[in-house]
Design a protein around this motif. Structure first.
Motif, PDB file in Angstrom:
ATOM      1  N   ASP A 146      25.815 -26.919  51.346  1.00  0.00           N
ATOM      2  CA  ASP A 146      24.958 -26.501  50.269  1.00  0.00           C
ATOM      3  C   ASP A 146      24.816 -25.355  49.320  1.00  0.00           C
ATOM      4  OD1 ASP A 146      23.241 -26.209  47.782  1.00  0.00           O
ATOM      5  OD2 ASP A 146      21.193 -26.406  48.975  1.00  0.00           O
ATOM      6  N   ALA A 184      23.217 -24.974  54.934  1.00  0.00           N
ATOM      7  CA  ALA A 184      22.507 -24.128  53.721  1.00  0.00           C
ATOM      8  C   ALA A 184      22.702 -22.743  52.907  1.00  0.00           C
ATOM      9  CB  ALA A 184      21.207 -24.869  52.971  1.00  0.00           C
ATOM     10  N   THR A 193      31.361 -18.954  51.469  1.00  0.00           N
ATOM     11  CA  THR A 193      32.024 -20.350  51.005  1.00  0.00           C
ATOM     12  C   THR A 193      33.402 -20.649  51.843  1.00  0.00           C
ATOM     13  OG1 THR A 193      30.967 -19.823  48.669  1.00  0.00           O
ATOM     14  CG2 THR A 193      32.525 -22.005  49.228  1.00  0.00           C
ATOM     15  N   GLU A 225      26.601 -32.152  54.855  1.00  0.00           N
ATOM     16  CA  GLU A 225      26.381 -31.784  54.004  1.00  0.00           C
ATOM     17  C   GLU A 225      26.296 -30.119  53.624  1.00  0.00           C
ATOM     18  OE1 GLU A 225      22.564 -33.294  52.362  1.00  0.00           O
ATOM     19  OE2 GLU A 225      22.693 -31.735  51.312  1.00  0.00           O
ATOM     20  N   ARG A 240      22.872 -30.682  58.308  1.00  0.00           N
ATOM     21  CA  ARG A 240      23.678 -29.994  56.875  1.00  0.00           C
ATOM     22  C   ARG A 240      23.661 -28.770  56.658  1.00  0.00           C
ATOM     23  NH1 ARG A 240      18.621 -31.528  53.211  1.00  0.00           N
ATOM     24  NH2 ARG A 240      17.085 -29.967  54.204  1.00  0.00           N
ATOM     25  N   ARG A 282      21.447 -19.470  50.676  1.00  0.00           N
ATOM     26  CA  ARG A 282      20.732 -19.091  49.546  1.00  0.00           C
ATOM     27  C   ARG A 282      20.633 -17.226  50.037  1.00  0.00           C
ATOM     28  NH1 ARG A 282      21.207 -22.993  48.778  1.00  0.00           N
ATOM     29  NH2 ARG A 282      19.845 -25.156  48.371  1.00  0.00           N
ATOM     30  N   SER A 329      24.819 -21.528  46.961  1.00  0.00           N
ATOM     31  CA  SER A 329      24.222 -21.527  45.879  1.00  0.00           C
ATOM     32  C   SER A 329      25.247 -20.672  45.730  1.00  0.00           C
ATOM     33  CB  SER A 329      22.720 -20.384  46.214  1.00  0.00           C
ATOM     34  OG  SER A 329      22.294 -19.426  46.612  1.00  0.00           O
TER      35      SER A 329
END
Ligand code: ADP
Length: 436
Positions: free
Chosen positions: A308, A349, A284, A306, A347, A351, A310
């Motif tokens: 994302d 993302a 992050t 964007e 985007r 995970r 988790s």
């Protein structure tokens, strides 16, 4: 005169397998085991004999008949008579003894037919035995001959086989030699190819260096020229005592310096320092820092980012600055890809997947054509024009990910453009690496 009845003597002679005849001096049979031969003469009578016979009436009125003798010959000391009989001519071996006082001759006749039959049987037996022995010998010889033939054939076959084996061995050796030569040739060709590749890489590096110099020159010259203009203007304005306007020029100089600083920073992101210690990195934080650095470019292109990530994502093994470099690089590439397009979405993302963390940066840009997909990670490969791209970003990012024990790959994008996937090790799993 004494008269003797000789019938009883004759009777004892009958029934034997031999015949007995007694001849008087004239050769007339007067005693015989064969009644038919009685009073027959075995040789022609002399006139004196006939006269004496008539005078003495030795055989009363009997006139001697002729003894049915067909032949009288001697064969190897044995006297043989052939005598005409009822059943044809019979042959007899004759043994005679002269009785000197009376002048009679006693002859014993042994029929030769049984002896001959026996001899014939023996001869036939012997011939048969000989024939059998001959046949056995012939069979043995034939077998031997066959065996010899077989041995000769076997020897010939073996010789042929050996010759063939020798020939095959020779051929194999030949093939082997040819293969060896081919291998050597291939090695030489590989060596040549490697050298050619090295030369090419060298040439490409030089070309890239030229390209980079041109790009750097272009990037730096513009603000430098402007800087100089503004500085001259500021000096003139200050000379003329127009401090507020000079202040505006100095502000511009400052913004130019900032721009050059930004260029220097961008160059700095390409620098790679392998061998640095690995440590847990908070994704992050790294993303936030990257967003800040790439912010200007994102704003310039009007791209929407964007993010994302988790919840509770573990730290990953890496280096915080290098992780930022990679993310900045991917984000600026994505911004470049969506620039000028209607749909300008990016985007990011992240995970957790087992003991690993995957991070995908995708965009709705023009994507990577399949024909260049294999080359985008090569150093100095760029489709952007001079002054826009050095072709080092993905290459450096890829190597950084490898240093982290992870991977960087081009994957299918959900937004229609390109997507880059980072595979990283979660820090808990990768403590061993972090300690290295
Ligand atoms: P540069 O950005 O200086 O060209 P990179 O190594 O970062 O160098 O990228 C190499 C090439 O990969 C780019 O020139 C471009 O063709 C392609 N590429 C990288 N990222 C993207 C993306 N997001 N969309 C489409 N193409 C991309």
């Amino acid at each position: 005169m004494v008269k003797v009845d000789v019938d009883s003597i004759e009777a004892t002679w009958g029934g034997q397998d031999y015949r007995v005849v007694t001849l008087d001096p004239e050769g007339v049979v007067f005693l015989s085991s064969e009644p038919a031969w009685l009073f027959s003469r075995t040789r022609p009578m002399t006139p004196e004999g006939v006269a004496a016979l008539a005078a003495t009436r030795r055989y009363a009125n009997e006139t001697p008949s002729t003894f049915p003798l067909v032949s009288d010959e001697t064969l190897r000391g044995l006297r043989l008579w052939r005598v005409e009989g009822e059943g044809g001519v019979g042959e007899y071996a004759v043994v005679s003894q002269l009785m000197p006082g009376a002048g009679w001759t006693l002859s014993v006749l042994q029929d030769t037919a049984p002896a001959r039959a026996q001899a014939l049987t023996v001869t036939i037996g012997a011939v048969l035995a000989l024939a059998l022995i001959g046949m056995a010998l012939a069979a043995v010889r034939q077998r031997r001959a066959r065996l010899r033939d077989r041995l000769v054939m076997q020897a010939a076959a073996q010789a042929q086989l050996e010759a063939r084996v020798e020939e095959r061995t020779r051929e194999l050796a030949e093939v082997n030699r040819a293969l060896g030569a081919e291998v050597a040739e291939r090695r030489q060709a590989e060596e040549n190819l490697r050298r050619a590749q090295d030369d090419l890489v060298q040439a490409a590096k030089l070309a890239a260096l030229g390209q980079m110099s041109a790009a750097l020159g272009h990037e730096v010259n513009q603000p430098l020229g402007a800087l100089r203009n503004y500085a001259e203007n500021a000096a003139t304005l200050l000379d003329r005592g127009r401090a507020p306007v000079a202040r505006a020029a100095i502000d511009r100089i400052l913004s130019m310096a900032d721009r050059m600083g930004a260029i220097a920073r961008r160059l700095h992101t390409f620098g790679r320092r392998p061998g640095q210690r690995l440590q847990p990195v908070d994704i992050t934080e790294a993303v936030e820092a990257a967003r800040e650095i790439a912010g200007a470019r994102l704003k310039q292109t009007g791209a929407t980012l964007e993010i994302d990530i988790s919840e509770g994502l573990p730290c990953v093994i890496g280096g915080p600055v290098r992780m930022q470099q990679v993310l900045v690089n991917l984000l600026t590439n994505a911004a470049d890809a969506v620039a000028g397009r209607e749909d300008r979405r990016i985007r990011l993302a992240a995970r957790a997947e087992g003991g690993a963390v995957s991070l995908v940066v995708e965009d709705s840009g023009h994507g990577v054509p399949p024909e260049i997909a294999a080359r985008i990670f090569d150093p100095f490969f760029s489709t952007k024009g001079v002054g826009n791209g050095l072709g080092l970003g993905l290459s450096i990012s890829y190597n950084i990910l490898k240093d982290f024990g992870g991977d960087l790959s081009l994957v299918e994008s959900g937004l229609g453009g390109a997507a880059f996937r980072l595979d990283l090790q979660a820090a808990e799993v990768g403590t061993r690496l972090a300690a290295e």
